[in-house]
Design a protein around this motif. Structure first.
Motif, PDB file in Angstrom:
ATOM      1  N   UNK A   1       0.260  12.422  -4.764  1.00 18.62           N
ATOM      2  CA  UNK A   1       1.212  12.766  -5.810  1.00 18.62           C
ATOM      3  C   UNK A   1       0.726  12.201  -7.145  1.00 18.62           C
ATOM      4  N   UNK A   2       0.492  13.074  -8.129  1.00 17.87           N
ATOM      5  CA  UNK A   2       0.014  12.659  -9.440  1.00 17.87           C
ATOM      6  C   UNK A   2       1.210  12.363 -10.340  1.00 17.87           C
ATOM      7  N   UNK A   3       1.197  11.179 -10.970  1.00 20.57           N
ATOM      8  CA  UNK A   3       2.282  10.819 -11.887  1.00 20.57           C
ATOM      9  C   UNK A   3       1.703  10.368 -13.217  1.00 20.57           C
ATOM     10  N   UNK A   4       2.444  10.616 -14.293  1.00 22.56           N
ATOM     11  CA  UNK A   4       2.056  10.178 -15.627  1.00 22.56           C
ATOM     12  C   UNK A   4       3.096   9.201 -16.172  1.00 22.56           C
ATOM     13  N   UNK A   5       3.334   8.161 -15.402  1.00 26.71           N
ATOM     14  CA  UNK A   5       4.296   7.136 -15.788  1.00 26.71           C
ATOM     15  C   UNK A   5       3.813   6.357 -17.018  1.00 26.71           C
ATOM     16  N   UNK A   6       2.476   6.309 -17.178  1.00 27.06           N
ATOM     17  CA  UNK A   6       1.872   5.575 -18.290  1.00 27.06           C
ATOM     18  C   UNK A   6       1.285   6.546 -19.314  1.00 27.06           C
ATOM     19  N   UNK A   7       1.156   6.077 -20.543  1.00 28.25           N
ATOM     20  CA  UNK A   7       0.578   6.919 -21.598  1.00 28.25           C
ATOM     21  C   UNK A   7      -0.933   7.038 -21.466  1.00 28.25           C
ATOM     22  N   UNK A   8      -1.590   5.966 -21.030  1.00 29.97           N
ATOM     23  CA  UNK A   8      -3.056   5.950 -21.026  1.00 29.97           C
ATOM     24  C   UNK A   8      -3.643   5.879 -19.617  1.00 29.97           C
ATOM     25  N   UNK A   9      -2.805   6.027 -18.607  1.00 25.74           N
ATOM     26  CA  UNK A   9      -3.259   6.013 -17.214  1.00 25.74           C
ATOM     27  C   UNK A   9      -2.657   7.199 -16.481  1.00 25.74           C
ATOM     28  N   UNK A  10      -3.322   7.603 -15.407  1.00 28.02           N
ATOM     29  CA  UNK A  10      -2.780   8.630 -14.517  1.00 28.02           C
ATOM     30  C   UNK A  10      -2.908   8.125 -13.086  1.00 28.02           C
ATOM     31  N   UNK A  11      -1.817   8.151 -12.343  1.00 30.30           N
ATOM     32  CA  UNK A  11      -1.818   7.701 -10.948  1.00 30.30           C
ATOM     33  C   UNK A  11      -1.821   8.903 -10.010  1.00 30.30           C
ATOM     34  N   UNK A  12      -2.698   8.865  -9.046  1.00 29.51           N
ATOM     35  CA  UNK A  12      -2.725   9.871  -7.982  1.00 29.51           C
ATOM     36  C   UNK A  12      -2.528   9.116  -6.666  1.00 29.51           C
ATOM     37  N   UNK A  13      -1.283   9.102  -6.182  1.00 24.49           N
ATOM     38  CA  UNK A  13      -0.953   8.344  -4.977  1.00 24.49           C
ATOM     39  C   UNK A  13      -1.098   9.232  -3.752  1.00 24.49           C
ATOM     40  N   UNK A  14      -1.946   8.798  -2.840  1.00 29.48           N
ATOM     41  CA  UNK A  14      -2.183   9.536  -1.610  1.00 29.48           C
ATOM     42  C   UNK A  14      -1.902   8.613  -0.433  1.00 29.48           C
ATOM     43  N   UNK A  15      -0.644   8.540  -0.040  1.00 29.76           N
ATOM     44  CA  UNK A  15      -0.255   7.619   1.015  1.00 29.76           C
ATOM     45  C   UNK A  15      -0.437   6.193   0.550  1.00 29.76           C
ATOM     46  N   UNK A  16      -1.275   5.426   1.266  1.00 30.52           N
ATOM     47  CA  UNK A  16      -1.482   4.018   0.940  1.00 30.52           C
ATOM     48  C   UNK A  16      -2.604   3.808  -0.079  1.00 30.52           C
ATOM     49  N   UNK A  17      -3.169   4.893  -0.607  1.00 31.99           N
ATOM     50  CA  UNK A  17      -4.257   4.818  -1.581  1.00 31.99           C
ATOM     51  C   UNK A  17      -3.743   5.286  -2.944  1.00 31.99           C
ATOM     52  N   UNK A  18      -4.093   4.556  -3.988  1.00 34.63           N
ATOM     53  CA  UNK A  18      -3.794   5.007  -5.353  1.00 34.63           C
ATOM     54  C   UNK A  18      -5.114   5.196  -6.098  1.00 34.63           C
ATOM     55  N   UNK A  19      -5.382   6.434  -6.521  1.00 30.75           N
ATOM     56  CA  UNK A  19      -6.508   6.674  -7.418  1.00 30.75           C
ATOM     57  C   UNK A  19      -5.952   6.526  -8.833  1.00 30.75           C
ATOM     58  N   UNK A  20      -6.428   5.510  -9.539  1.00 27.73           N
ATOM     59  CA  UNK A  20      -5.934   5.228 -10.881  1.00 27.73           C
ATOM     60  C   UNK A  20      -6.984   5.683 -11.893  1.00 27.73           C
ATOM     61  N   UNK A  21      -6.609   6.632 -12.734  1.00 26.87           N
ATOM     62  CA  UNK A  21      -7.519   7.169 -13.741  1.00 26.87           C
ATOM     63  C   UNK A  21      -7.236   6.554 -15.102  1.00 26.87           C
ATOM     64  N   UNK A  22      -8.270   6.033 -15.758  1.00 28.46           N
ATOM     65  CA  UNK A  22      -8.173   5.743 -17.177  1.00 28.46           C
ATOM     66  C   UNK A  22      -8.070   7.105 -17.851  1.00 28.46           C
ATOM     67  N   UNK A  23      -7.043   7.317 -18.647  1.00 25.60           N
ATOM     68  CA  UNK A  23      -6.709   8.682 -19.061  1.00 25.60           C
ATOM     69  C   UNK A  23      -6.697   8.857 -20.580  1.00 25.60           C
ATOM     70  N   UNK A  24      -7.858   8.601 -21.179  1.00 20.58           N
ATOM     71  CA  UNK A  24      -8.075   8.924 -22.590  1.00 20.58           C
ATOM     72  C   UNK A  24      -9.382   9.717 -22.710  1.00 20.58           C
ATOM     73  N   UNK A  25      -9.492  10.842 -22.024  1.00 22.54           N
ATOM     74  CA  UNK A  25     -10.779  11.536 -21.953  1.00 22.54           C
ATOM     75  C   UNK A  25     -11.320  11.972 -23.308  1.00 22.54           C
ATOM     76  N   UNK A  26     -10.417  12.225 -24.254  1.00 17.01           N
ATOM     77  CA  UNK A  26     -10.866  12.656 -25.587  1.00 17.01           C
ATOM     78  C   UNK A  26     -11.611  11.549 -26.318  1.00 17.01           C
ATOM     79  N   UNK A  27     -11.426  10.285 -25.884  1.00 15.03           N
ATOM     80  CA  UNK A  27     -12.130   9.124 -26.447  1.00 15.03           C
ATOM     81  C   UNK A  27     -13.049   8.490 -25.404  1.00 15.03           C
ATOM     82  N   UNK A  28     -13.443   9.252 -24.403  1.00  8.60           N
ATOM     83  CA  UNK A  28     -14.274   8.746 -23.295  1.00  8.60           C
ATOM     84  C   UNK A  28     -13.637   7.499 -22.665  1.00  8.60           C
ATOM     85  N   UNK A  29     -12.301   7.486 -22.636  1.00  7.72           N
ATOM     86  CA  UNK A  29     -11.507   6.397 -22.038  1.00  7.72           C
ATOM     87  C   UNK A  29     -11.768   5.041 -22.686  1.00  7.72           C
ATOM     88  N   UNK A  30     -12.124   5.069 -23.971  1.00 11.23           N
ATOM     89  CA  UNK A  30     -12.290   3.809 -24.702  1.00 11.23           C
ATOM     90  C   UNK A  30     -10.990   3.011 -24.645  1.00 11.23           C
TER      91      UNK A  30
END
Length: 273
Positions: A1-30
């Protein structure tokens, strides 16, 4: 389940695993002030989250993290604050950024860095602070801070890098800011695996699933003891900590279940914390 609870992060929760994305791609996630705030909040919350047992840290877009956002760093505090106040403002900013690294290590879940493209400066330090690193073939890492008039050591790089690749090599890369590519990182033992960029998620998820086969409490204590033992003053100290940990694990139902399952030649059925 992908959530955008944060402004600069994206969470993709898959059961007991969380894929956490730094989510500022327009700035190469600076790393921005918002990203610092979001990351510290997420990592602090993870200490009491018993549903998530493994974290995979990634960057959205073309890079893992291209360092600090210099557009924010270059905006100086008002001069009327006085030099002492200006220095204090900088110090508080630096402390908040460095707290990311401390919170990564205090976070009880193993953190797998799945790193591609640029991992520069702050991104390099975050990669080093991960428990395990898997990199894409495109990865290029360096201590970028030294190339913009700052020190070559920041956010724990002077702590982690010598322990990972040795003092002499660490000094070479921290003093020059020279890039480390995937092949060099593999040769130095900095990473567990190099894979094509489009296979990064698969490789990280496969490793995460393997970790999930083990008792949650045992994995959490393993990370805790590794954090302590890397600075243990003696073998005796490390073994005492390991002994305490095994006794704690043996006293749990999962500890008993693991032994029963092995003797009965079946897969263990562990309980979440």
């Amino acid at each position: 389940m992908v959530t955008n609870k944060y402004q600069a992060l994206e969470e993709d929760r898959r059961g007991a695993i969380c894929i956490l994305y730094l989510n500022r791609p327009e700035r190469l996630n600076a790393v921005s002030i918002q990203l610092v705030t979001d990351l510290n909040h997420f990592l602090t919350e993870m200490r009491d989250d018993h549903q998530i047992r493994v974290i995979i840290l990634r960057g959205n877009g073309r890079a893992f993290c291209a360092g600090s956002d210099l557009t924010e760093l270059s905006s100086e505090p008002p001069p009327e604050q006085g030099m002492g106040r200006v220095q204090y403002t900088y110090y508080r900013m630096q402390q908040a950024v460095s707290d990311i690294i401390l919170n990564m290590r205090r976070c009880p879940q193993p953190i797998i860095g799945a790193i591609h493209g640029f991992a520069v400066g702050a991104g390099f330090s975050m990669a080093l602070a991960c428990d395990i690193r898997i990199v894409g073939e495109s990865v290029r890492m360096n201590a970028g801070y030294v190339r913009v008039g700052l020190s070559g050591v920041d956010m724990g790089s002077s702590y982690f890098l010598p322990r990972i690749i040795g003092f002499s090599r660490a000094a070479e890369y921290l003093y020059t800011g020279r890039f480390i590519d995937a092949a060099t990182a593999d040769r130095f033992g900095m990473v567990s695996k190099v894979v094509p960029d489009d296979k990064l998620n698969d490789a990280a998820l496969e490793l995460a699933e393997e970790i999930l086969q083990n008792a949650p409490f045992g994995v959490r204590l393993s990370k805790e003891v590794l954090n302590i033992s890397i600075d243990a003053p003696s073998l005796d100290s490390a073994i005492k900590m390991e002994n305490r940990t095994q006794v704690l694990c043996l006293s749990t139902e999962d500890g008993k279940e693991g032994i029963r399952a092995m003797m009965e030649k079946r897969k263990a059925e562990y309980h979440n914390l």
